[in-house]
Design a protein around this motif. Structure first.
Motif, PDB file in Angstrom:
ATOM      1  N   VAL A 146      -1.721   4.319  -9.216  1.00  0.00           N
ATOM      2  CA  VAL A 146      -2.748   4.950  -8.388  1.00  0.00           C
ATOM      3  C   VAL A 146      -2.242   4.989  -6.962  1.00  0.00           C
ATOM      4  O   VAL A 146      -1.620   4.028  -6.484  1.00  0.00           O
ATOM      5  N   PHE A 147      -2.423   6.093  -6.288  1.00  0.00           N
ATOM      6  CA  PHE A 147      -2.028   6.178  -4.884  1.00  0.00           C
ATOM      7  C   PHE A 147      -2.996   5.356  -4.041  1.00  0.00           C
ATOM      8  O   PHE A 147      -4.187   5.265  -4.341  1.00  0.00           O
TER       9      PHE A 147
ATOM     10  N   MET B 167       0.860  -1.191   0.000  1.00  0.00           N
ATOM     11  CA  MET B 167       0.000   0.000   0.000  1.00  0.00           C
ATOM     12  C   MET B 167       0.893   1.237   0.000  1.00  0.00           C
ATOM     13  O   MET B 167       1.382   1.656   1.038  1.00  0.00           O
ATOM     14  N   ASP B 168       1.092   1.837  -1.144  1.00  0.00           N
ATOM     15  CA  ASP B 168       2.057   2.927  -1.279  1.00  0.00           C
ATOM     16  C   ASP B 168       1.380   4.170  -1.832  1.00  0.00           C
ATOM     17  O   ASP B 168       0.473   4.071  -2.661  1.00  0.00           O
ATOM     18  N   GLY B 169       1.850   5.323  -1.375  1.00  0.00           N
ATOM     19  CA  GLY B 169       1.403   6.589  -1.950  1.00  0.00           C
ATOM     20  C   GLY B 169       0.569   7.464  -1.042  1.00  0.00           C
ATOM     21  O   GLY B 169       0.085   8.521  -1.470  1.00  0.00           O
ATOM     22  N   ASN B 170       0.402   7.068   0.230  1.00  0.00           N
ATOM     23  CA  ASN B 170      -0.411   7.888   1.141  1.00  0.00           C
ATOM     24  C   ASN B 170       0.152   9.306   1.280  1.00  0.00           C
ATOM     25  O   ASN B 170      -0.597  10.288   1.246  1.00  0.00           O
ATOM     26  N   GLY B 171       1.481   9.401   1.460  1.00  0.00           N
ATOM     27  CA  GLY B 171       2.094  10.710   1.671  1.00  0.00           C
ATOM     28  C   GLY B 171       1.986  11.602   0.451  1.00  0.00           C
ATOM     29  O   GLY B 171       1.672  12.797   0.566  1.00  0.00           O
TER      30      GLY B 171
ATOM     31  N   GLY C 255      -3.041  11.498   4.708  1.00  0.00           N
ATOM     32  CA  GLY C 255      -3.028  10.437   3.707  1.00  0.00           C
ATOM     33  C   GLY C 255      -3.142   9.057   4.326  1.00  0.00           C
ATOM     34  O   GLY C 255      -3.812   8.172   3.785  1.00  0.00           O
ATOM     35  N   HIS C 256      -2.497   8.863   5.478  1.00  0.00           N
ATOM     36  CA  HIS C 256      -2.587   7.565   6.143  1.00  0.00           C
ATOM     37  C   HIS C 256      -4.012   7.282   6.616  1.00  0.00           C
ATOM     38  O   HIS C 256      -4.483   6.142   6.538  1.00  0.00           O
ATOM     39  N   ARG C 257      -4.693   8.328   7.083  1.00  0.00           N
ATOM     40  CA  ARG C 257      -6.090   8.138   7.504  1.00  0.00           C
ATOM     41  C   ARG C 257      -6.958   7.750   6.315  1.00  0.00           C
ATOM     42  O   ARG C 257      -7.823   6.873   6.419  1.00  0.00           O
ATOM     43  N   ALA C 258      -6.734   8.393   5.180  1.00  0.00           N
ATOM     44  CA  ALA C 258      -7.484   8.033   3.971  1.00  0.00           C
ATOM     45  C   ALA C 258      -7.124   6.618   3.535  1.00  0.00           C
ATOM     46  O   ALA C 258      -7.966   5.887   2.997  1.00  0.00           O
ATOM     47  N   GLY C 259      -5.890   6.220   3.779  1.00  0.00           N
ATOM     48  CA  GLY C 259      -5.464   4.874   3.432  1.00  0.00           C
ATOM     49  C   GLY C 259      -6.212   3.802   4.201  1.00  0.00           C
ATOM     50  O   GLY C 259      -6.438   2.703   3.679  1.00  0.00           O
TER      51      GLY C 259
END
Length: 246
Positions: A213-214, A19-23, A36-40
């Motif tokens: 895609v993030f 799971m990459d791209g939160n930041g 971003g981590h919360r959305a992840g």
């Protein structure tokens, strides 16, 4: 978690996701990385639900690596807090839906409260068999392999086994993933094309799909697209397909 009646026989049994791209997703919106981590986490919830509906029985998610300790302390604290929140908010539902939760990775350097959360999630769902959700947390594949080698070396030193008794099957029994099937498909989001020290032993014959895609934007449609690509590939496990054979 019941599989969809329409699930194809070509659906992989075990899917693992980096799971990459939160930041970067957060930065593009002018928000801190923790946003971003919360959305992840919401993407995790969507993906767990979709995986079960599509006929996948094992899903492994790379949540926090042994190398992530190099990140700023506030980001690490935010990631740990998200694990606490996820377990508190989702454990009852996961338990009732037949999901078994497993956490792989080192635990010796986690705080006592985090270890307790991990142990509680595993204990409460240990008897579930419909779907296995594995979270790789404080995990690094090289670290895992070294720990397995040390455990086997200690068994040899104690006289429990001889060096010639060690083979691939016995080695795998000392990995964090003992009891899990090897992943059939590994997906990485964010456009990066590397494995980042994730399931190096277990993914020896996995298919890889890299998506631009993030992670917070990852959806059921992205998962279905990866499964469609997987279904179109020919898996030979080191062998060759002879002409005129199925």
């Amino acid at each position: 978690m019941a599989a969809s009646e329409a699930a194809s026989v070509s659906v992989p049994r075990h899917v693992a996701i980096i799971m990459d791209g939160n930041g970067r997703w957060a930065a593009a919106r002018g928000r801190p990385r923790a946003f971003g981590h919360r959305a992840g986490v919401e993407a995790v919830r969507r993906t767990v639900r979709a995986a079960g509906e599509l006929g996948i029985t094992h899903l492994t998610l790379f949540g926090f690596s042994t190398e992530n300790w190099r990140r700023p302390a506030e980001e690490i604290d935010a990631l740990f807090d998200l694990l606490r929140r996820f377990v508190d908010a989702d454990l009852d539902r996961l338990e009732s839906e037949g999901v078994r939760v497993r956490i792989i990775g080192r635990r010796d350097n986690l705080s006592p409260d985090l270890r307790a959360i991990v142990e509680r999630a595993e204990a409460r769902t240990a008897s579930n068999e419909d779907f296995t959700l594995t979270i790789a947390f404080n995990y690094g594949s090289r670290d895992e392999i070294v720990r397995a080698a040390r455990a086997l070396a200690e068994r040899v030193r104690q006289g429990e086994i001889a060096p010639e008794d060690i083979d691939a099957e016995r080695f795998a029994c000392h990995l964090d993933t003992v009891g899990l099937p090897d992943p059939d498909l590994v997906i990485r989001t964010s456009g990066e094309r590397r494995t980042s020290n994730f399931l190096l032993w277990q993914s020896a014959y996995a298919e890889f799909v890299f998506l631009d895609v993030f992670w917070p934007d990852f959806s059921r449609e992205h998962l279905e697209g990866a499964l469609a690509e997987f279904a179109g590939r020919e898996r030979r496990y080191g062998g060759v397909k002879l002409h005129g054979t199925a």
